[in-house]
Design a protein around this motif. Structure first.
Motif, PDB file in Angstrom:
ATOM      1  N   LYS A 162      44.473  39.809  13.684  1.00 41.59           N
ATOM      2  CA  LYS A 162      45.638  39.770  14.579  1.00 41.59           C
ATOM      3  C   LYS A 162      46.574  40.945  14.324  1.00 41.59           C
ATOM      4  O   LYS A 162      47.160  41.513  15.249  1.00 41.59           O
ATOM      5  CB  LYS A 162      46.357  38.432  14.381  1.00 41.59           C
ATOM      6  N   HIS A 168      48.190  41.970  19.357  1.00 42.26           N
ATOM      7  CA  HIS A 168      48.760  41.217  18.232  1.00 42.26           C
ATOM      8  C   HIS A 168      48.307  39.761  18.197  1.00 42.26           C
ATOM      9  O   HIS A 168      49.039  38.881  17.747  1.00 42.26           O
ATOM     10  CB  HIS A 168      50.293  41.286  18.273  1.00 42.26           C
ATOM     11  N   HIS A 169      47.095  39.515  18.657  1.00 41.19           N
ATOM     12  CA  HIS A 169      46.528  38.172  18.625  1.00 41.19           C
ATOM     13  C   HIS A 169      45.066  38.225  18.199  1.00 41.19           C
ATOM     14  O   HIS A 169      44.375  39.221  18.430  1.00 41.19           O
ATOM     15  CB  HIS A 169      46.605  37.500  20.000  1.00 41.19           C
ATOM     16  N   ARG A 171      41.566  35.647  18.666  1.00 40.04           N
ATOM     17  CA  ARG A 171      41.163  34.608  19.627  1.00 40.04           C
ATOM     18  C   ARG A 171      39.987  33.795  19.100  1.00 40.04           C
ATOM     19  O   ARG A 171      39.045  34.341  18.519  1.00 40.04           O
ATOM     20  CB  ARG A 171      40.778  35.242  20.966  1.00 40.04           C
ATOM     21  N   ALA A 224      49.442  28.873  16.606  1.00 43.97           N
ATOM     22  CA  ALA A 224      50.060  29.698  17.654  1.00 43.97           C
ATOM     23  C   ALA A 224      51.135  30.612  17.087  1.00 43.97           C
ATOM     24  O   ALA A 224      51.227  31.787  17.466  1.00 43.97           O
ATOM     25  CB  ALA A 224      50.639  28.809  18.749  1.00 43.97           C
ATOM     26  N   GLY A 227      49.882  33.882  15.682  1.00 41.82           N
ATOM     27  CA  GLY A 227      49.214  34.847  16.546  1.00 41.82           C
ATOM     28  C   GLY A 227      47.783  34.525  16.907  1.00 41.82           C
ATOM     29  O   GLY A 227      47.027  35.409  17.316  1.00 41.82           O
ATOM     30  N   VAL A 228      47.395  33.253  16.775  1.00 43.23           N
ATOM     31  CA  VAL A 228      46.026  32.850  17.104  1.00 43.23           C
ATOM     32  C   VAL A 228      45.997  32.149  18.459  1.00 43.23           C
ATOM     33  O   VAL A 228      46.766  31.214  18.701  1.00 43.23           O
ATOM     34  CB  VAL A 228      45.439  31.935  16.015  1.00 43.23           C
ATOM     35  N   ILE A 229      45.126  32.611  19.327  1.00 45.39           N
ATOM     36  CA  ILE A 229      44.905  31.999  20.630  1.00 45.39           C
ATOM     37  C   ILE A 229      43.624  31.185  20.569  1.00 45.39           C
ATOM     38  O   ILE A 229      42.576  31.689  20.158  1.00 45.39           O
ATOM     39  CB  ILE A 229      44.774  33.076  21.740  1.00 45.39           C
ATOM     40  N   LEU A 279      45.912  35.380  27.225  1.00 49.43           N
ATOM     41  CA  LEU A 279      46.931  35.114  26.209  1.00 49.43           C
ATOM     42  C   LEU A 279      47.958  34.094  26.688  1.00 49.43           C
ATOM     43  O   LEU A 279      48.643  33.461  25.876  1.00 49.43           O
ATOM     44  CB  LEU A 279      47.641  36.418  25.829  1.00 49.43           C
ATOM     45  N   ASN A 282      47.004  29.615  25.863  1.00 51.66           N
ATOM     46  CA  ASN A 282      46.675  29.055  24.552  1.00 51.66           C
ATOM     47  C   ASN A 282      46.583  27.539  24.628  1.00 51.66           C
ATOM     48  O   ASN A 282      47.474  26.869  25.175  1.00 51.66           O
ATOM     49  CB  ASN A 282      47.744  29.466  23.536  1.00 51.66           C
TER      50      ASN A 282
END
Length: 319
Positions: A162, A168-169, A171, A224, A227-229, A279, A282
């Motif tokens: 991330k 900046h994520h 997935r 979340a 920064g995790v989708i 994005l 989520n």
């Protein structure tokens, strides 16, 4: 009566998703993925193979996580011919938790960052007598427990990924099914026992696909802010080897009426895993092709989600 109408609505949703409108998304729209590292579980065949192909075509570094090195090597050679790019083999047996840990450790010995994890592998309608190495129903153990453990073990790499991703994520994309509408959870059927053996293999599959949606939503809630989708999806009715246990006549009818070519099955998860618009979704459940939908009501029950998460944590804590 209310329950009857709810189940009827879910059945209608399943049928409707077998005949989706023409896709507005094509793999040509995928942005350049240079510098991104991805894992696709079950990537040597079917939807996973097509997912890897598209990722390679857009310059991602891709690990094909599969049980059989022989089959993976053959798929990697074919992909090299088709794309000019080479996927990397990662040995992964989701039905054995010790093997899952080894796969995660092997990956993290090679890579410090992971940007996209496609939890794509699965088994469907296998004989009820089949169990995982740890005693779980084979469908629940492979589709749910194995992927949960793999994801949690890889979380440090995802969080590191991330930091270097342009958006900046990181997935996590989980392949569920329209079967998620057809059954919820039978807590006594996750492991072998008299209750599990009363449940049809079709319903055991459906509960695993429903659990995929629940777990994906829990990941979104829990990570979340880091920064995790996390997105789950129904890839559509697709003609793959996932139907290997479907009786021949029934499979032939399905091919003629409702099953689509394999590349179509990769579209929705590729959109979720690569497109900027994803994005904004989520924790959501996507339906064919690359559209936001909703699963059955119970999938959004926080108490049920937290209970399932706690159960899964208990299963893997000493593995």
């Amino acid at each position: 009566m209310a329950g009857f109408f709810a189940e009827l609505q879910y059945l209608i949703a399943v049928v409707a998703q077998l005949f989706p409108p023409k896709s507005k998304f094509t793999t040509d729209q995928i942005p350049d993925l240079s510098g991104k590292v991805a894992i696709v579980t079950g990537g040597n065949v079917g939807i996973g193979y097509e997912t890897i192909k598209a990722l390679l075509e857009h310059n991602a570094k891709v690990y094909m996580a599969s049980r059989s090195q022989e089959k993976a090597d053959a798929a990697i050679r074919k992909l090299k011919e088709e794309t000019g790019k080479e996927a990397l083999f990662l040995e992964l047996d989701l039905s054995n938790l010790a093997a899952v840990r080894k796969a995660a450790e092997d990956f993290m010995s090679k890579e410090s960052e992971l940007h996209i994890l496609f939890n794509n592998a699965g088994v469907m309608w296998c004989p009820v007598g089949e169990l995982t190495a740890n005693g779980y129903d084979l469908q629940f153990g492979t589709n749910v427990v194995g992927h949960f453990f793999f994801t949690e073990l890889l979380m440090p790499a995802l969080l590191a990924g991330k930091e270097t991703s342009p958006d900046h994520h990181a997935r996590i994309i989980t392949t569920s099914s329209s079967a998620a509408y057809l059954y919820t959870l039978n807590w006594d059927a996750f492991k072998d026992g008299p209750e599990r053996r009363k449940v049809s293999t079709e319903n055991l599959y459906s509960q695993s696909k429903f659990a995929n949606v629940v777990v994906a939503r829990q990941i979104a809630k829990r990570y979340a802010d880091k920064g995790v989708i996390s997105i789950s999806l129904n890839p559509g009715g697709i003609d793959t080897e996932l139907q290997r246990y479907v009786p021949g006549t029934k499979r032939n009818v399905m091919r003629k009426l409702i099953l689509n070519p394999v590349p179509m099955g990769a579209l929705t998860q590729l959109w979720a895993g690569t497109m900027p618009e994803a994005l904004n979704h989520n924790g959501k459940f996507l339906i064919p092709w690359a559209r936001v939908g909703s699963c059955r009501t119970e999938a959004y029950d926080d108490a049920l989600g937290e209970r399932l998460w706690a159960w899964l944590e208990e299963q893997v804590k000493d593995q």
